[in-house]
Design a protein around this motif. Structure first.
Motif, PDB file in Angstrom:
ATOM      1  N   THR A 254       0.843  -1.204   0.000  1.00  0.00           N
ATOM      2  CA  THR A 254       0.000   0.000   0.000  1.00  0.00           C
ATOM      3  C   THR A 254       0.872   1.245   0.000  1.00  0.00           C
ATOM      4  O   THR A 254       2.002   1.213   0.480  1.00  0.00           O
ATOM      5  CB  THR A 254      -0.888   0.044   1.263  1.00  0.00           C
ATOM      6  OG1 THR A 254      -0.068  -0.206   2.404  1.00  0.00           O
ATOM      7  CG2 THR A 254      -1.985  -0.990   1.216  1.00  0.00           C
ATOM      8  N   LEU A 255       0.329   2.328  -0.505  1.00  0.00           N
ATOM      9  CA  LEU A 255       1.034   3.616  -0.445  1.00  0.00           C
ATOM     10  C   LEU A 255       1.116   4.083   0.999  1.00  0.00           C
ATOM     11  O   LEU A 255       0.172   3.907   1.772  1.00  0.00           O
ATOM     12  CB  LEU A 255       0.280   4.664  -1.272  1.00  0.00           C
ATOM     13  CG  LEU A 255       0.412   4.534  -2.784  1.00  0.00           C
ATOM     14  CD1 LEU A 255      -0.536   5.514  -3.461  1.00  0.00           C
ATOM     15  CD2 LEU A 255       1.841   4.796  -3.235  1.00  0.00           C
ATOM     16  N   LYS A 256       2.235   4.693   1.365  1.00  0.00           N
ATOM     17  CA  LYS A 256       2.370   5.246   2.709  1.00  0.00           C
ATOM     18  C   LYS A 256       1.395   6.405   2.890  1.00  0.00           C
ATOM     19  O   LYS A 256       1.015   7.073   1.915  1.00  0.00           O
ATOM     20  CB  LYS A 256       3.799   5.740   2.930  1.00  0.00           C
ATOM     21  CG  LYS A 256       4.796   4.593   3.041  1.00  0.00           C
ATOM     22  CD  LYS A 256       6.179   5.055   3.453  1.00  0.00           C
ATOM     23  CE  LYS A 256       7.067   3.815   3.586  1.00  0.00           C
ATOM     24  NZ  LYS A 256       8.462   4.133   3.854  1.00  0.00           N
ATOM     25  N   THR A 257       1.008   6.631   4.150  1.00  0.00           N
ATOM     26  CA  THR A 257       0.146   7.770   4.477  1.00  0.00           C
ATOM     27  C   THR A 257       0.807   9.054   4.007  1.00  0.00           C
ATOM     28  O   THR A 257       2.001   9.234   4.214  1.00  0.00           O
ATOM     29  CB  THR A 257      -0.048   7.845   6.002  1.00  0.00           C
ATOM     30  OG1 THR A 257      -0.400   6.536   6.470  1.00  0.00           O
ATOM     31  CG2 THR A 257      -1.150   8.813   6.370  1.00  0.00           C
TER      32      THR A 257
ATOM     33  N   GLY B  61      -6.610   6.254  -6.848  1.00  0.00           N
ATOM     34  CA  GLY B  61      -7.718   6.180  -5.895  1.00  0.00           C
ATOM     35  C   GLY B  61      -8.713   7.312  -6.118  1.00  0.00           C
ATOM     36  O   GLY B  61      -9.929   7.106  -6.072  1.00  0.00           O
ATOM     37  N   LYS B  62      -8.192   8.517  -6.372  1.00  0.00           N
ATOM     38  CA  LYS B  62      -9.062   9.681  -6.625  1.00  0.00           C
ATOM     39  C   LYS B  62      -9.904   9.449  -7.881  1.00  0.00           C
ATOM     40  O   LYS B  62     -11.081   9.801  -7.923  1.00  0.00           O
ATOM     41  CB  LYS B  62      -8.215  10.945  -6.815  1.00  0.00           C
ATOM     42  CG  LYS B  62      -7.679  11.510  -5.529  1.00  0.00           C
ATOM     43  CD  LYS B  62      -8.777  12.231  -4.734  1.00  0.00           C
ATOM     44  CE  LYS B  62      -8.348  12.464  -3.285  1.00  0.00           C
ATOM     45  NZ  LYS B  62      -9.468  12.444  -2.350  1.00  0.00           N
ATOM     46  N   ALA B  63      -9.289   8.846  -8.916  1.00  0.00           N
ATOM     47  CA  ALA B  63     -10.021   8.575 -10.157  1.00  0.00           C
ATOM     48  C   ALA B  63     -11.147   7.574  -9.894  1.00  0.00           C
ATOM     49  O   ALA B  63     -12.257   7.704 -10.429  1.00  0.00           O
ATOM     50  CB  ALA B  63      -9.062   8.037 -11.217  1.00  0.00           C
ATOM     51  N   ILE B  64     -10.871   6.572  -9.059  1.00  0.00           N
ATOM     52  CA  ILE B  64     -11.896   5.572  -8.727  1.00  0.00           C
ATOM     53  C   ILE B  64     -13.051   6.244  -7.977  1.00  0.00           C
ATOM     54  O   ILE B  64     -14.225   5.987  -8.265  1.00  0.00           O
ATOM     55  CB  ILE B  64     -11.279   4.424  -7.896  1.00  0.00           C
ATOM     56  CG1 ILE B  64     -10.268   3.649  -8.747  1.00  0.00           C
ATOM     57  CG2 ILE B  64     -12.362   3.488  -7.367  1.00  0.00           C
ATOM     58  CD1 ILE B  64      -9.413   2.679  -7.961  1.00  0.00           C
ATOM     59  N   GLU B  65     -12.699   7.126  -7.037  1.00  0.00           N
ATOM     60  CA  GLU B  65     -13.741   7.883  -6.314  1.00  0.00           C
ATOM     61  C   GLU B  65     -14.624   8.662  -7.281  1.00  0.00           C
ATOM     62  O   GLU B  65     -15.850   8.679  -7.145  1.00  0.00           O
ATOM     63  CB  GLU B  65     -13.062   8.884  -5.384  1.00  0.00           C
ATOM     64  CG  GLU B  65     -13.056   8.465  -3.939  1.00  0.00           C
ATOM     65  CD  GLU B  65     -12.389   9.533  -3.085  1.00  0.00           C
ATOM     66  OE1 GLU B  65     -11.307   9.235  -2.579  1.00  0.00           O
ATOM     67  OE2 GLU B  65     -12.941  10.642  -2.955  1.00  0.00           O
TER      68      GLU B  65
ATOM     69  N   VAL C 206     -10.666   6.516  -1.080  1.00  0.00           N
ATOM     70  CA  VAL C 206     -10.224   5.311  -1.788  1.00  0.00           C
ATOM     71  C   VAL C 206      -8.708   5.350  -1.987  1.00  0.00           C
ATOM     72  O   VAL C 206      -8.158   6.358  -2.435  1.00  0.00           O
ATOM     73  CB  VAL C 206     -10.910   5.190  -3.173  1.00  0.00           C
ATOM     74  CG1 VAL C 206     -10.460   3.927  -3.875  1.00  0.00           C
ATOM     75  CG2 VAL C 206     -12.421   5.214  -3.022  1.00  0.00           C
ATOM     76  N   ARG C 207      -8.046   4.281  -1.619  1.00  0.00           N
ATOM     77  CA  ARG C 207      -6.602   4.119  -1.837  1.00  0.00           C
ATOM     78  C   ARG C 207      -6.415   2.764  -2.504  1.00  0.00           C
ATOM     79  O   ARG C 207      -6.916   1.752  -2.023  1.00  0.00           O
ATOM     80  CB  ARG C 207      -5.834   4.085  -0.506  1.00  0.00           C
ATOM     81  CG  ARG C 207      -6.109   5.240   0.426  1.00  0.00           C
ATOM     82  CD  ARG C 207      -5.298   6.455   0.199  1.00  0.00           C
ATOM     83  NE  ARG C 207      -3.898   6.311   0.577  1.00  0.00           N
ATOM     84  CZ  ARG C 207      -2.965   7.216   0.234  1.00  0.00           C
ATOM     85  NH1 ARG C 207      -3.280   8.276  -0.477  1.00  0.00           N
ATOM     86  NH2 ARG C 207      -1.719   7.057   0.611  1.00  0.00           N
ATOM     87  N   GLN C 208      -5.694   2.745  -3.630  1.00  0.00           N
ATOM     88  CA  GLN C 208      -5.469   1.457  -4.284  1.00  0.00           C
ATOM     89  C   GLN C 208      -4.094   0.912  -3.939  1.00  0.00           C
ATOM     90  O   GLN C 208      -3.112   1.653  -3.865  1.00  0.00           O
ATOM     91  CB  GLN C 208      -5.609   1.569  -5.810  1.00  0.00           C
ATOM     92  CG  GLN C 208      -5.281   0.222  -6.474  1.00  0.00           C
ATOM     93  CD  GLN C 208      -5.914  -0.007  -7.816  1.00  0.00           C
ATOM     94  OE1 GLN C 208      -6.408   0.903  -8.448  1.00  0.00           O
ATOM     95  NE2 GLN C 208      -5.897  -1.249  -8.260  1.00  0.00           N
ATOM     96  N   GLY C 209      -4.028  -0.383  -3.729  1.00  0.00           N
ATOM     97  CA  GLY C 209      -2.758  -1.050  -3.482  1.00  0.00           C
ATOM     98  C   GLY C 209      -2.605  -2.256  -4.387  1.00  0.00           C
ATOM     99  O   GLY C 209      -3.399  -2.466  -5.298  1.00  0.00           O
TER     100      GLY C 209
END
Lengths: 79, 79
Positions: free
Chosen positions: A8-11, A18-22, A36-39
């Motif tokens: 996963t991406l670090k905080t 993820g923004k595009a998915i949102e 949304v965060r993609q990993g």
């Protein structure tokens, strides 16, 4: 021994995917889903009977290949 | 409510990306890792307090957008 690895991406690291998915959720009429965060997800078989040895090998695999440790974290689950 | 979704290829669907990763492990001197399958991982926040309603919304999100259900399975974990 079966293993699962999640990268996963670090905080704090921006996640444009993820923004595009949102944005797509909103276009599809699915309100109320955000953050949304993609990993990445990997399933693999390790030829090690010893969990400690398997974890050491998978840690090396993550550090060298699967994760960019500057911006990503990884989590190893042994099954 | 936080949720995690894992999307994986169905059994029997070829995974050339996984095969490429296996090849890369061998090039990096990491023997003994095989059966690599890559999937997708998502973390998201659902604005639903009721777990059943949250799961219904996420199921719709998976069916419509996150997974290609012809070749992929999805798994929803509510935290």
């Amino acid at each position: 021994m079966k293993a699962r690895i999640i990268v996963t991406l670090k905080t704090g690291v921006l996640d444009p995917q993820g923004k595009a998915i949102e944005g797509a959720f909103k276009s599809f009429g699915l309100a109320g889903i955000d953050g949304v965060r993609q990993g990445k997800y990997f399933e693999l078989d390790v030829a090690e009977a010893d969990p400690a040895a398997a974890r050491a090998k998978l840690t090396e695999a993550c550090e060298k290949l699967l994760a960019n440790t500057v911006i990503e974290n990884y989590h190893i689950d042994l099954a």
